[in-house]
Scaffold this active site. Sequence first.
Site, PDB file in Angstrom:
ATOM      1  N   TYR A 131       0.840  -1.192   0.000  1.00  0.00           N
ATOM      2  CA  TYR A 131       0.000   0.000   0.000  1.00  0.00           C
ATOM      3  C   TYR A 131       0.877   1.246   0.000  1.00  0.00           C
ATOM      4  O   TYR A 131       1.807   1.366   0.816  1.00  0.00           O
ATOM      5  CB  TYR A 131      -0.931   0.038   1.216  1.00  0.00           C
ATOM      6  CG  TYR A 131      -1.863   1.225   1.153  1.00  0.00           C
ATOM      7  CD1 TYR A 131      -2.940   1.218   0.272  1.00  0.00           C
ATOM      8  CD2 TYR A 131      -1.641   2.363   1.915  1.00  0.00           C
ATOM      9  CE1 TYR A 131      -3.785   2.316   0.160  1.00  0.00           C
ATOM     10  CE2 TYR A 131      -2.476   3.467   1.809  1.00  0.00           C
ATOM     11  CZ  TYR A 131      -3.540   3.432   0.930  1.00  0.00           C
ATOM     12  OH  TYR A 131      -4.360   4.531   0.814  1.00  0.00           O
ATOM     13  N   ASN A 224      -2.817   6.257   6.674  1.00  0.00           N
ATOM     14  CA  ASN A 224      -3.403   7.020   7.772  1.00  0.00           C
ATOM     15  C   ASN A 224      -4.069   6.096   8.788  1.00  0.00           C
ATOM     16  O   ASN A 224      -3.964   4.868   8.706  1.00  0.00           O
ATOM     17  CB  ASN A 224      -4.396   8.067   7.238  1.00  0.00           C
ATOM     18  CG  ASN A 224      -5.569   7.437   6.493  1.00  0.00           C
ATOM     19  OD1 ASN A 224      -5.876   6.258   6.668  1.00  0.00           O
ATOM     20  ND2 ASN A 224      -6.220   8.227   5.661  1.00  0.00           N
ATOM     21  N   THR A 247       4.264   9.852  11.954  1.00  0.00           N
ATOM     22  CA  THR A 247       5.716   9.737  12.010  1.00  0.00           C
ATOM     23  C   THR A 247       6.283  10.402  13.260  1.00  0.00           C
ATOM     24  O   THR A 247       5.673  11.309  13.835  1.00  0.00           O
ATOM     25  CB  THR A 247       6.351  10.345  10.746  1.00  0.00           C
ATOM     26  OG1 THR A 247       7.745  10.004  10.704  1.00  0.00           O
ATOM     27  CG2 THR A 247       6.195  11.849  10.716  1.00  0.00           C
ATOM     28  N   GLN A 269      10.363  16.190  10.016  1.00  0.00           N
ATOM     29  CA  GLN A 269       9.324  15.197  10.300  1.00  0.00           C
ATOM     30  C   GLN A 269       7.988  15.864  10.598  1.00  0.00           C
ATOM     31  O   GLN A 269       6.930  15.331  10.267  1.00  0.00           O
ATOM     32  CB  GLN A 269       9.757  14.295  11.466  1.00  0.00           C
ATOM     33  CG  GLN A 269      10.953  13.417  11.140  1.00  0.00           C
ATOM     34  CD  GLN A 269      10.767  12.606   9.865  1.00  0.00           C
ATOM     35  OE1 GLN A 269       9.876  11.769   9.773  1.00  0.00           O
ATOM     36  NE2 GLN A 269      11.605  12.860   8.867  1.00  0.00           N
ATOM     37  N   HIS A 272       5.402  16.264   7.732  1.00  0.00           N
ATOM     38  CA  HIS A 272       4.537  15.184   7.256  1.00  0.00           C
ATOM     39  C   HIS A 272       3.072  15.413   7.584  1.00  0.00           C
ATOM     40  O   HIS A 272       2.189  15.176   6.752  1.00  0.00           O
ATOM     41  CB  HIS A 272       4.960  13.853   7.894  1.00  0.00           C
ATOM     42  CG  HIS A 272       6.063  13.153   7.170  1.00  0.00           C
ATOM     43  ND1 HIS A 272       5.859  12.436   6.014  1.00  0.00           N
ATOM     44  CD2 HIS A 272       7.377  13.049   7.454  1.00  0.00           C
ATOM     45  CE1 HIS A 272       7.013  11.922   5.613  1.00  0.00           C
ATOM     46  NE2 HIS A 272       7.941  12.283   6.463  1.00  0.00           N
ATOM     47  N   GLU A 338      10.271   6.017  16.281  1.00  0.00           N
ATOM     48  CA  GLU A 338      10.390   5.500  14.919  1.00  0.00           C
ATOM     49  C   GLU A 338      11.783   5.837  14.365  1.00  0.00           C
ATOM     50  O   GLU A 338      12.487   4.987  13.840  1.00  0.00           O
ATOM     51  CB  GLU A 338       9.300   6.132  14.045  1.00  0.00           C
ATOM     52  CG  GLU A 338       9.356   5.716  12.587  1.00  0.00           C
ATOM     53  CD  GLU A 338       8.391   6.522  11.737  1.00  0.00           C
ATOM     54  OE1 GLU A 338       8.121   6.080  10.599  1.00  0.00           O
ATOM     55  OE2 GLU A 338       7.914   7.587  12.184  1.00  0.00           O
ATOM     56  N   HIS A 339      12.156   7.105  14.465  1.00  0.00           N
ATOM     57  CA  HIS A 339      13.483   7.568  14.053  1.00  0.00           C
ATOM     58  C   HIS A 339      14.165   8.198  15.268  1.00  0.00           C
ATOM     59  O   HIS A 339      13.578   9.049  15.930  1.00  0.00           O
ATOM     60  CB  HIS A 339      13.401   8.645  12.976  1.00  0.00           C
ATOM     61  CG  HIS A 339      12.515   8.325  11.817  1.00  0.00           C
ATOM     62  ND1 HIS A 339      11.191   8.725  11.760  1.00  0.00           N
ATOM     63  CD2 HIS A 339      12.773   7.655  10.671  1.00  0.00           C
ATOM     64  CE1 HIS A 339      10.666   8.325  10.604  1.00  0.00           C
ATOM     65  NE2 HIS A 339      11.600   7.657   9.928  1.00  0.00           N
ATOM     66  N   ASP A 372      14.941   8.506   4.827  1.00  0.00           N
ATOM     67  CA  ASP A 372      13.658   8.518   4.129  1.00  0.00           C
ATOM     68  C   ASP A 372      13.824   8.217   2.645  1.00  0.00           C
ATOM     69  O   ASP A 372      12.880   7.741   2.003  1.00  0.00           O
ATOM     70  CB  ASP A 372      12.980   9.880   4.289  1.00  0.00           C
ATOM     71  CG  ASP A 372      12.324  10.046   5.650  1.00  0.00           C
ATOM     72  OD1 ASP A 372      12.091   9.030   6.329  1.00  0.00           O
ATOM     73  OD2 ASP A 372      12.065  11.204   6.043  1.00  0.00           O
ATOM     74  N   GLU A 426       2.035 -34.383  30.079  1.00  0.00           N
ATOM     75  CA  GLU A 426       1.031 -33.438  29.596  1.00  0.00           C
ATOM     76  C   GLU A 426      -0.345 -34.076  29.433  1.00  0.00           C
ATOM     77  O   GLU A 426      -1.288 -33.411  28.992  1.00  0.00           O
ATOM     78  CB  GLU A 426       1.490 -32.815  28.276  1.00  0.00           C
ATOM     79  CG  GLU A 426       2.720 -31.929  28.447  1.00  0.00           C
ATOM     80  CD  GLU A 426       3.075 -31.152  27.193  1.00  0.00           C
ATOM     81  OE1 GLU A 426       2.499 -31.450  26.122  1.00  0.00           O
ATOM     82  OE2 GLU A 426       3.913 -30.237  27.280  1.00  0.00           O
ATOM     83  N   HIS A 431       0.314 -39.118  21.936  1.00  0.00           N
ATOM     84  CA  HIS A 431       1.526 -38.547  21.342  1.00  0.00           C
ATOM     85  C   HIS A 431       2.702 -39.521  21.510  1.00  0.00           C
ATOM     86  O   HIS A 431       3.447 -39.794  20.577  1.00  0.00           O
ATOM     87  CB  HIS A 431       1.882 -37.209  22.019  1.00  0.00           C
ATOM     88  CG  HIS A 431       1.064 -36.045  21.562  1.00  0.00           C
ATOM     89  ND1 HIS A 431      -0.294 -35.992  21.687  1.00  0.00           N
ATOM     90  CD2 HIS A 431       1.439 -34.877  20.974  1.00  0.00           C
ATOM     91  CE1 HIS A 431      -0.740 -34.836  21.204  1.00  0.00           C
ATOM     92  NE2 HIS A 431       0.305 -34.136  20.762  1.00  0.00           N
TER      93      HIS A 431
END
Length: 443
Positions: A131, A224, A247, A269, A272, A338-339, A372, A426, A431
């Site tokens: 996207y 968004n 961001t 930033q 944005h 994030e950064h 970026d 168990e 098993h």
Amino acid sequence: MPYLTHTDLRGRVLSSRELAAALPRAEIDVEAATEAVRDVVADVAARGTPAALEAGERFDRCRPPALRVPAEVIATALEQLDPEVRRALETAIAHVRTVDETQRREDEVVEVIPGGVVRQRWVPVRRVGLYVPGGRAVLPSSVVMNGVPAQTAGVEQIVLASPPQADHGGWPHPTILAACALLGVDEVLAVGGAQAIALMTYGAEAAGADAALEPVDLVTGPGNVYVAAAKRLVRGRVGIDAEAGPTEIAILADAEADPRYVAADLISQAEHDPMAASVLVTDSEELVDRVEQELALQVPQALHAERITKALRGSQSGAVLVDDMEQGLAVVDAYGAEHLEVQTRDAAALARRVRSAGAVFVGPHSPVSLGDYAAGSNHVLPTGGSARFGGGLGVQTFLRGIHEVTYDRDALAAARGAATVLSQCEGLPSHGRAVDIRFDPQG
């Protein structure tokens, strides 16, 4: 009036919970957005392409001529691309591919015991939906950051969705289409928002001139809050990279940092989105004052000064004063940006101690803006503090580890005791019986 809210943590010993509460943070209500897009996602799941196009007409005020962008439209976008922009995109692609090539995973084979082997195979996801948003800014760089690692991982099929643009004949922005052409991505959908995420997730039957759309296995890419909400709704039916929020940049700086650089990076930033977060963490009151002076000079000169001002003065941004760089390191780890930029006298050593950040930019000449576009790193990164437990997009995002177990009879005999004892422990004796039967001469 200062641009940044000032928070003084000096002389305070805070628990992790108290520290997290004291730091600026964007407040994004994904839960409310989820309710807002739930009907859209359900409608697209039920009716496919017609529902997606109708939603696009409502939200984007634009209906494309068709869902799929024709090959000739993509080719024309590349032919008409500004040569300088093309060179820049080609440079970005080359740099990201150089880094991503080092992230390829080879199969790992371990002989656990003689005759008992576990192989870890790394298998790419078969079909991926990427996207790329088309709102306040046109982001061909996001085509690069999503497409290159997917291709490097060996993904067989890539479908990319981006909103239709009324100014461009109802197709996605030509620069985005040109970036697709440079990567050889030819399955491009003129659809955006929650409806794009739903359409790629559920696929669609043929409708009118549009052929059937096969669903994807993984959806990646920024967007968004409504895109994030749609990802939350479809998670489990498909894989997602993350629920990305606004961001963020955090800058850990001392008195030696250049206030011009710090101010410019905070602004970059904030450009944005009005909800973007710009946070300065420092032990220098003088630096805070000088950065404020620089913001007063630089913000009015910016193209998006109004948007930047809202972001810098919002509750999600601010300057945080600390006693020293040790406390500063604790603050940025608690924030999990994030950064994260480290602009200190011992930047490299300090940066290596950072435990929570999407990406770390070290020293005065490694601005976030470079990441970026052209550093070779990926700009699709965790937001909202999720860097504390998650990482950025990369080749590994598109790979699955599959264990392949091969034991011969002697190896099974050697491991038999542990398997059967644990099965009894168990309360799952069948098993153990599945192991024992292979040594039972009666079958």
